[in-house]
Design a protein around this motif. Sequence first.
Motif: not given
Length: 164
Positions: A81-89
């Motif tokens: 969830e944290f990684r998704g919140w940050l975004g892939e870029e």
Amino acid sequence: MEAARAAGRRVRVFAYDEHRLGLKPVYRRVWGRKGERPKAVVAHRYRWFYLCTFVEPETGEALSLLVDGVDTEVMSWALREFRGWLGEEEGEVWVVLDRAGWHVSPRVEVPEGVRLVFLPPYSPELQPVERVWPLVNEAVANRYFADLEALMEAVEGRWLVLQG
């Protein structure tokens, strides 16, 4: 981290911790008239949830997740969830956390681009997120909640206030 920055990669550092809140009351001192004792409703009930929080100390940017328990599966989910919140870029992200069993387990699935950095044992004073928990507790101190959902709403409201 310096090596990553020297190589031209952007590195963000977040602190992570969980805070348990439940229907067992949190008490704070209150003012009262001389000779009178303030009264508080007491109903010890042992149901709780956890507030899992990622905070970037440099900017104050934060993500909190409410969960009903903590284990390696929840930790893996929180990291996704944290990684998704940050975004892939987003570049490389370091997460500083303590050595709770569900943090250090080899079963924890760490998303690509996230690196876990563990604090030394018995060093909660080094964890910046620990300073947030007393502020969160103010929303529930000296209050009675009929159920866990009402408590969660109060904590969620307090968290929105703290995020400004």
